[in-house]
Write a protein that holds these residues in place. Structure first.
Motif, PDB file in Angstrom:
ATOM      1  N   PHE A  26       3.454  -2.322 -12.371  1.00 35.92           N
ATOM      2  CA  PHE A  26       3.447  -1.534 -11.148  1.00 35.92           C
ATOM      3  C   PHE A  26       4.223  -0.224 -11.275  1.00 35.92           C
ATOM      4  O   PHE A  26       4.245   0.569 -10.335  1.00 35.92           O
ATOM      5  CB  PHE A  26       3.983  -2.363  -9.978  1.00 35.92           C
ATOM      6  CG  PHE A  26       2.933  -3.166  -9.278  1.00 35.92           C
ATOM      7  CD1 PHE A  26       2.184  -2.619  -8.256  1.00 35.92           C
ATOM      8  CD2 PHE A  26       2.670  -4.467  -9.671  1.00 35.92           C
ATOM      9  CE1 PHE A  26       1.194  -3.355  -7.625  1.00 35.92           C
ATOM     10  CE2 PHE A  26       1.693  -5.214  -9.046  1.00 35.92           C
ATOM     11  CZ  PHE A  26       0.943  -4.654  -8.015  1.00 35.92           C
ATOM     12  N   ALA A  29       2.472   3.043 -10.278  1.00 31.21           N
ATOM     13  CA  ALA A  29       2.519   3.676  -8.959  1.00 31.21           C
ATOM     14  C   ALA A  29       3.509   4.839  -8.933  1.00 31.21           C
ATOM     15  O   ALA A  29       3.296   5.851  -8.248  1.00 31.21           O
ATOM     16  CB  ALA A  29       2.901   2.642  -7.897  1.00 31.21           C
ATOM     17  N   LEU A  32       2.020   7.785 -11.219  1.00 32.37           N
ATOM     18  CA  LEU A  32       0.705   8.304 -10.840  1.00 32.37           C
ATOM     19  C   LEU A  32       0.679   9.829 -10.758  1.00 32.37           C
ATOM     20  O   LEU A  32      -0.134  10.495 -11.425  1.00 32.37           O
ATOM     21  CB  LEU A  32       0.271   7.686  -9.506  1.00 32.37           C
ATOM     22  CG  LEU A  32      -1.080   8.141  -8.946  1.00 32.37           C
ATOM     23  CD1 LEU A  32      -2.204   7.834  -9.923  1.00 32.37           C
ATOM     24  CD2 LEU A  32      -1.358   7.484  -7.600  1.00 32.37           C
ATOM     25  N   SER A  47      -5.806   5.738 -11.205  1.00 36.20           N
ATOM     26  CA  SER A  47      -5.769   4.544 -10.358  1.00 36.20           C
ATOM     27  C   SER A  47      -6.663   3.446 -10.908  1.00 36.20           C
ATOM     28  O   SER A  47      -6.382   2.253 -10.733  1.00 36.20           O
ATOM     29  CB  SER A  47      -6.204   4.886  -8.930  1.00 36.20           C
ATOM     30  OG  SER A  47      -5.347   5.831  -8.336  1.00 36.20           O
ATOM     31  N   MET A  50      -5.074   0.712 -12.853  1.00 32.96           N
ATOM     32  CA  MET A  50      -4.515  -0.401 -12.100  1.00 32.96           C
ATOM     33  C   MET A  50      -5.616  -1.364 -11.665  1.00 32.96           C
ATOM     34  O   MET A  50      -5.408  -2.583 -11.640  1.00 32.96           O
ATOM     35  CB  MET A  50      -3.750   0.118 -10.885  1.00 32.96           C
ATOM     36  CG  MET A  50      -3.027  -0.959 -10.094  1.00 32.96           C
ATOM     37  SD  MET A  50      -1.794  -1.871 -11.057  1.00 32.96           S
ATOM     38  CE  MET A  50      -0.438  -0.711 -11.095  1.00 32.96           C
ATOM     39  N   SER A 150      10.927  -0.197 -10.432  1.00 33.97           N
ATOM     40  CA  SER A 150      10.388   1.047  -9.872  1.00 33.97           C
ATOM     41  C   SER A 150      11.445   2.151  -9.775  1.00 33.97           C
ATOM     42  O   SER A 150      11.199   3.284 -10.199  1.00 33.97           O
ATOM     43  CB  SER A 150       9.758   0.780  -8.497  1.00 33.97           C
ATOM     44  OG  SER A 150       8.626  -0.044  -8.633  1.00 33.97           O
ATOM     45  N   PHE A 233      -0.127   0.013  -3.776  1.00 38.78           N
ATOM     46  CA  PHE A 233      -0.237   1.006  -4.840  1.00 38.78           C
ATOM     47  C   PHE A 233      -0.129   2.442  -4.336  1.00 38.78           C
ATOM     48  O   PHE A 233       0.454   3.299  -5.000  1.00 38.78           O
ATOM     49  CB  PHE A 233      -1.563   0.822  -5.585  1.00 38.78           C
ATOM     50  CG  PHE A 233      -1.700   1.706  -6.794  1.00 38.78           C
ATOM     51  CD1 PHE A 233      -0.958   1.451  -7.936  1.00 38.78           C
ATOM     52  CD2 PHE A 233      -2.544   2.797  -6.791  1.00 38.78           C
ATOM     53  CE1 PHE A 233      -1.067   2.264  -9.053  1.00 38.78           C
ATOM     54  CE2 PHE A 233      -2.665   3.621  -7.898  1.00 38.78           C
ATOM     55  CZ  PHE A 233      -1.927   3.344  -9.042  1.00 38.78           C
ATOM     56  N   HIS A 234      -0.675   2.724  -3.159  1.00 44.02           N
ATOM     57  CA  HIS A 234      -0.788   4.120  -2.723  1.00 44.02           C
ATOM     58  C   HIS A 234       0.249   4.560  -1.702  1.00 44.02           C
ATOM     59  O   HIS A 234       0.284   5.746  -1.346  1.00 44.02           O
ATOM     60  CB  HIS A 234      -2.193   4.364  -2.148  1.00 44.02           C
ATOM     61  CG  HIS A 234      -3.271   4.412  -3.191  1.00 44.02           C
ATOM     62  ND1 HIS A 234      -3.460   5.505  -4.006  1.00 44.02           N
ATOM     63  CD2 HIS A 234      -4.202   3.496  -3.552  1.00 44.02           C
ATOM     64  CE1 HIS A 234      -4.473   5.288  -4.826  1.00 44.02           C
ATOM     65  NE2 HIS A 234      -4.947   4.067  -4.575  1.00 44.02           N
ATOM     66  N   SER A 237       2.454   7.491  -2.819  1.00 47.58           N
ATOM     67  CA  SER A 237       1.721   8.756  -2.780  1.00 47.58           C
ATOM     68  C   SER A 237       1.449   9.196  -1.346  1.00 47.58           C
ATOM     69  O   SER A 237       1.496  10.397  -1.029  1.00 47.58           O
ATOM     70  CB  SER A 237       0.395   8.618  -3.539  1.00 47.58           C
ATOM     71  OG  SER A 237       0.633   8.380  -4.912  1.00 47.58           O
ATOM     72  N   TYR A 253       8.877   1.912  -1.322  1.00 47.89           N
ATOM     73  CA  TYR A 253       8.385   0.824  -2.163  1.00 47.89           C
ATOM     74  C   TYR A 253       9.477  -0.223  -2.376  1.00 47.89           C
ATOM     75  O   TYR A 253       9.227  -1.433  -2.351  1.00 47.89           O
ATOM     76  CB  TYR A 253       7.918   1.419  -3.488  1.00 47.89           C
ATOM     77  CG  TYR A 253       7.133   0.510  -4.396  1.00 47.89           C
ATOM     78  CD1 TYR A 253       6.357  -0.534  -3.889  1.00 47.89           C
ATOM     79  CD2 TYR A 253       7.132   0.714  -5.766  1.00 47.89           C
ATOM     80  CE1 TYR A 253       5.625  -1.347  -4.722  1.00 47.89           C
ATOM     81  CE2 TYR A 253       6.404  -0.097  -6.622  1.00 47.89           C
ATOM     82  CZ  TYR A 253       5.649  -1.127  -6.090  1.00 47.89           C
ATOM     83  OH  TYR A 253       4.929  -1.937  -6.922  1.00 47.89           O
ATOM     84  N   PRO A 353      -6.516  -0.208  -5.397  1.00 48.76           N
ATOM     85  CA  PRO A 353      -6.223   1.071  -6.035  1.00 48.76           C
ATOM     86  C   PRO A 353      -7.439   1.973  -6.171  1.00 48.76           C
ATOM     87  O   PRO A 353      -7.363   3.184  -5.935  1.00 48.76           O
ATOM     88  CB  PRO A 353      -5.690   0.652  -7.411  1.00 48.76           C
ATOM     89  CG  PRO A 353      -5.155  -0.718  -7.202  1.00 48.76           C
ATOM     90  CD  PRO A 353      -6.081  -1.351  -6.207  1.00 48.76           C
TER      91      PRO A 353
END
Length: 402
Positions: A26, A29, A32, A47, A50, A150, A233-234, A237, A253, A353
């Motif tokens: 992960f 993410a 990205l 993406s 993923m 992360s 995942f998004h 962003s 996150y 994703p």
């Protein structure tokens, strides 16, 4: 050392290994934006790696799970540890989107599939009571990953380019997972009644896969994962698109992961006391409503509130599918059955994703992705209501099945 005590060591090992493996996967993410800006590859192309992760993880998880039923979990997780570092290393050298998708998508996905299903099955063989709590603690690693891996990946990006950061994570995976795998043990033999499960002593995988409990389990798992994969995942962003600074966006996150940690523990304990099916359905309702709520989030505090609710729900329900599989099908074929259900769920994870990337590339915003996620989350609730009653033997043996 007593079997009971080593069972909780296995729980700790499972949590640690899933934290490192899922966290490494992960980290994409976090990478990205840096990858797309550095290489010129589209958001959809990156993406899609993923998406391949989830497809490969699911398909491989079934194979790894069946293999662990036969030869034990240690060689399985050891092979996965070696393959994970290799996939990350090759991804750091990719010179095209296709090469990145193959290395990070396929190889890393296959490697990560070796940890979750085999370790869950092994832990449920070691732990005879409080299985809801034990499985929840193993999956705590998934919730801890956004709070550890992360932020670490985000810090690496501030110190070096994304390729060098991937190399660091590959070395970290090898240095931690290979030694941990050596301590993994096969569970002791279970009583005949527990080995057989609901289908009886001669129940085969074919019988299990065509049974009503497995079909409902797999479809609920699929819809649940399809509902939360895109937001997981998004959302970083999305927060950045709303004007939130990158390092602050990553904390959203992390908040989601921290809440998922609490959800795993809370819903695991609740399942042991109140019954796993009713707790699962309640968690799925909360997940769907929280997915819709992301649409109205635009400031950091709002993201924190929605992410905490969403993380609590999806984090809490994920371990419950293994408990359901154990109650319906017993220990003997649990690795293969749960691996197969996870394989179906990975198809749902794979949609998120890719659909989120397509929505953003097409509309320049994520609103329709969250509408899709909330709607399919409600579908998961409807499917879960069709779970048949547990067999009488399972109800007598387990409080979670009561």
């Amino acid at each position: 050392m007593s079997e009971r005590r080593y069972g909780w060591i296995m729980v700790t090992l499972g949590a640690f290994m899933t934290c490192i493996a899922i966290g490494a996967m992960f980290s994409l993410a976090v990478f990205l934006r840096p990858i797309t800006e550095s290489t010129g590859w589209s958001t959809t192309a990156v993406s899609s790696a993923m998406t391949l992760n989830f497809l490969a993880m699911g398909a491989a998880g079934f194979g790894w799970g069946a293999l662990s039923d036969r030869i034990g979990p240690r060689p399985v997780v050891l092979a996965g540890a070696i393959l994970l570092g290799l996939g990350l290393l090759l991804a750091s050298r990719a010179q095209s989107a296709l090469a990145f998708q193959v290395s990070f998508g396929l190889l890393v996905g296959i490697a990560v599939g070796s940890f979750f299903s085999p370790m869950i099955a092994a832990v449920m063989g070691w732990i005879t009571g409080q299985r809801g709590l034990a499985v929840a603690l193993v999956s705590v690693g998934v919730g801890v990953a956004p709070m550890t891996m992360s932020p670490f990946a985000a810090w690496l990006i501030t110190q070096m380019d994304w390729r060098s950061a991937q190399v660091v994570i590959a070395v970290l995976a090898w240095a931690t997972l290979v030694p941990a795998a050596l301590f993994v043990r096969r569970p002791p033999a279970a009583p005949a009644a527990e080995q057989a499960g609901a289908g009886g002593a001669r129940a085969s995988l074919r019988d299990a896969f065509f049974s009503a409990p497995f079909i409902v389990l797999a479809l609920t798992f699929f819809a649940c994962c399809a509902a939360h994969a895109g937001p997981i995942f998004h959302t970083v962003s999305y927060a950045m698109a709303c004007g939130i600074a990158p390092l602050a966006a990553v904390t959203v996150y992390s908040v989601e992961g921290l809440a998922g940690l609490g959800g795993r523990l809370a819903l695991g304990v609740a399942a042991d006391r109140l019954g796993v099916k009713r707790v699962l359905i309640a968690g799925l309702v909360i997940q769907a409503l929280a997915a819709f709520a992301f649409i109205s989030a635009s400031r950091l505090g709002e993201f924190y509130a929605v992410a905490a609710t969403f993380g609590f729900a999806y984090g809490g329900v994920m371990p419950l599918y293994a408990v359901l599989a154990r109650e319906y099908f017993g220990q003997r074929i649990l690795g293969a059955v749960f691996g197969a259900a996870a394989m179906v769920s990975s198809l749902g994870m794979a949609l998120g994703p890719a659909i989120g990337g397509w929505v953003f590339d097409t509309f320049g915003e994520y609103t329709w992705m969250y509408i899709y996620s909330g709607a399919i989350g409600l579908g998961a609730v409807a499917i879960a209501l069709a779970f048949p009653p547990f067999p009488r033997a399972a109800r007598a043996a387990s409080p979670a099945a009561a």
